[in-house]
Design a protein around this motif. Structure first.
Motif, PDB file in Angstrom:
ATOM      1  N   UNK A   4       0.872  -1.223   0.001  1.00 16.03           N
ATOM      2  CA  UNK A   4      -0.089   0.157   0.145  1.00 16.03           C
ATOM      3  C   UNK A   4       1.013   1.334  -0.179  1.00 16.03           C
ATOM      4  N   UNK A   5       0.496   2.151  -0.881  1.00 14.86           N
ATOM      5  CA  UNK A   5       1.579   3.261  -1.070  1.00 14.86           C
ATOM      6  C   UNK A   5       0.532   4.435  -0.747  1.00 14.86           C
ATOM      7  N   UNK A   6       0.693   5.191   0.333  1.00 16.35           N
ATOM      8  CA  UNK A   6      -0.289   6.288   0.631  1.00 16.35           C
ATOM      9  C   UNK A   6       0.498   7.548   0.268  1.00 16.35           C
ATOM     10  N   UNK A   7      -0.043   8.270  -0.669  1.00 15.54           N
ATOM     11  CA  UNK A   7       0.768   9.487  -1.251  1.00 15.54           C
ATOM     12  C   UNK A   7       0.075  10.725  -0.570  1.00 15.54           C
ATOM     13  N   UNK A   8       0.646  11.313  -0.105  1.00 15.06           N
ATOM     14  CA  UNK A   8       0.150  12.620   0.517  1.00 15.06           C
ATOM     15  C   UNK A   8       1.015  13.786  -0.123  1.00 15.06           C
ATOM     16  N   UNK A   9       0.068  14.437  -1.160  1.00 18.05           N
ATOM     17  CA  UNK A   9       0.736  15.462  -1.786  1.00 18.05           C
ATOM     18  C   UNK A   9      -0.378  16.409  -2.154  1.00 18.05           C
ATOM     19  N   UNK A  10      -0.426  17.562  -1.718  1.00 18.45           N
ATOM     20  CA  UNK A  10      -1.377  18.691  -1.695  1.00 18.45           C
ATOM     21  C   UNK A  10      -1.758  18.915  -3.267  1.00 18.45           C
ATOM     22  N   UNK A  11      -0.692  18.951  -3.996  1.00 18.05           N
ATOM     23  CA  UNK A  11      -0.870  19.284  -5.485  1.00 18.05           C
ATOM     24  C   UNK A  11      -0.205  18.241  -6.320  1.00 18.05           C
ATOM     25  N   UNK A  12      -0.589  16.961  -6.463  1.00 20.47           N
ATOM     26  CA  UNK A  12       0.004  15.779  -7.181  1.00 20.47           C
ATOM     27  C   UNK A  12       0.011  16.277  -8.720  1.00 20.47           C
ATOM     28  N   UNK A  13      -1.165  16.863  -9.333  1.00 23.63           N
ATOM     29  CA  UNK A  13      -0.723  17.276 -10.923  1.00 23.63           C
ATOM     30  C   UNK A  13       0.199  18.231 -11.060  1.00 23.63           C
ATOM     31  N   UNK A  14       0.552  18.981  -9.998  1.00 23.99           N
ATOM     32  CA  UNK A  14       1.482  19.978 -10.237  1.00 23.99           C
ATOM     33  C   UNK A  14       2.856  19.652  -9.874  1.00 23.99           C
ATOM     34  N   UNK A  15       2.916  18.427  -9.229  1.00 24.43           N
ATOM     35  CA  UNK A  15       4.294  17.772  -8.707  1.00 24.43           C
ATOM     36  C   UNK A  15       5.086  17.520  -9.961  1.00 24.43           C
ATOM     37  N   UNK A  16       6.553  17.345  -9.357  1.00 27.84           N
ATOM     38  CA  UNK A  16       7.248  16.778 -10.512  1.00 27.84           C
ATOM     39  C   UNK A  16       7.763  15.255 -10.129  1.00 27.84           C
ATOM     40  N   UNK A  17       8.285  15.165  -9.107  1.00 27.70           N
ATOM     41  CA  UNK A  17       8.982  13.860  -8.653  1.00 27.70           C
ATOM     42  C   UNK A  17       7.774  12.683  -8.176  1.00 27.70           C
ATOM     43  N   UNK A  18       7.043  13.331  -7.318  1.00 24.56           N
ATOM     44  CA  UNK A  18       5.938  12.602  -6.616  1.00 24.56           C
ATOM     45  C   UNK A  18       4.988  12.081  -7.850  1.00 24.56           C
ATOM     46  N   UNK A  19       4.747  12.950  -8.937  1.00 21.21           N
ATOM     47  CA  UNK A  19       3.857  12.775  -9.809  1.00 21.21           C
ATOM     48  C   UNK A  19       4.323  11.529 -10.756  1.00 21.21           C
ATOM     49  N   UNK A  20       5.842  11.410 -10.912  1.00 22.98           N
ATOM     50  CA  UNK A  20       6.317  10.692 -11.880  1.00 22.98           C
ATOM     51  C   UNK A  20       6.323   9.283 -11.098  1.00 22.98           C
ATOM     52  N   UNK A  21       6.655   9.285  -9.809  1.00 21.89           N
ATOM     53  CA  UNK A  21       6.522   7.937  -8.759  1.00 21.89           C
ATOM     54  C   UNK A  21       5.213   7.332  -8.991  1.00 21.89           C
ATOM     55  N   UNK A  22       4.326   8.122  -8.889  1.00 21.08           N
ATOM     56  CA  UNK A  22       2.774   7.392  -9.270  1.00 21.08           C
ATOM     57  C   UNK A  22       2.836   6.856 -10.435  1.00 21.08           C
ATOM     58  N   UNK A  23       3.024   7.792 -11.513  1.00 22.15           N
ATOM     59  CA  UNK A  23       2.932   7.111 -12.750  1.00 22.15           C
ATOM     60  C   UNK A  23       3.650   5.735 -12.875  1.00 22.15           C
ATOM     61  N   UNK A  24       5.032   5.503 -12.469  1.00 23.06           N
ATOM     62  CA  UNK A  24       5.537   4.483 -12.333  1.00 23.06           C
ATOM     63  C   UNK A  24       4.916   3.321 -11.585  1.00 23.06           C
TER      64      UNK A  24
END
Length: 176
Positions: A4-24
């Motif tokens: 289980x990956x619990x992602x806590x990012x207030x602006x994931x669409x505007x993120x760079x690294x966290x967004x890329x990690x979620x894509x992967x």
């Protein structure tokens, strides 16, 4: 066994690294379940029972978030305060639902690693600053693992640099 990956990012669409990690992570639905707190609770009202039931299903849980102001995003702190309740996470014979579960943090950091040295800009290592997480998860008898950290987002966020973060993150998850 899925993680289980619990992602806590207030602006994931505007993120760079966290967004890329979620894509992967989404490429491997047989290995990872992605749970985005800000997407589930945009109003900040956490369904505690739902979160507890979700967490109980997994033996490996990773909290993925950007590290800023020397802490986690506010919704993660709220999640910890509300979900890790007495009688469920600790403090009774029926508690300790996280006991033995592998817990880790995956953190993106704005500045370079050298800034988090005793001789660096902030005078403390990141491990020292993350000690409250280690203590909290130890208190609920979880198996807290050293975090995955990717430094320098403010300084190096080129497409190539972001892409370089993906394989080490996946290796970290596979090693849990």
């Amino acid at each position: 066994m899925k993680t289980l990956i619990i992602v806590i990012h207030p602006d994931l669409p505007g993120a760079v690294v966290n967004k890329r990690w979620v894509e992967e992570l989404k490429k491997f639905p047989d290995r990872y379940v992605i749970h985005q707190l800000h997407e589930c609770y945009p109003d900040g009202k956490i369904d505690v029972h739902c979160e507890q039931q979700l967490v109980e299903q997994y033996d490996q849980i990773v909290f993925q978030f950007p590290y800023y102001w020397f802490n986690c995003p506010w919704l993660f702190k709220k999640w910890l305060d509300e979900v890790l309740t007495h009688g469920w996470a600790y403090g009774s014979k029926s508690g300790y639902k996280l006991a033995g579960k592998t817990i880790a943090l995956a953190i993106s950091v704005g500045v370079d690693e050298a800034d988090y040295l005793p001789s660096g800009t902030y005078n403390y290592t990141l491990a020292e600053l993350l000690r409250p997480f280690e203590l909290s998860f130890g208190y609920v008898k979880a198996d807290y693992q050293p975090p995955f950290t990717y430094y320098g987002i403010e300084y190096h966020s080129t497409a190539e640099w972001i892409e370089k973060s993906v394989q080490p993150y996946m290796d970290f998850l596979n090693a849990l």
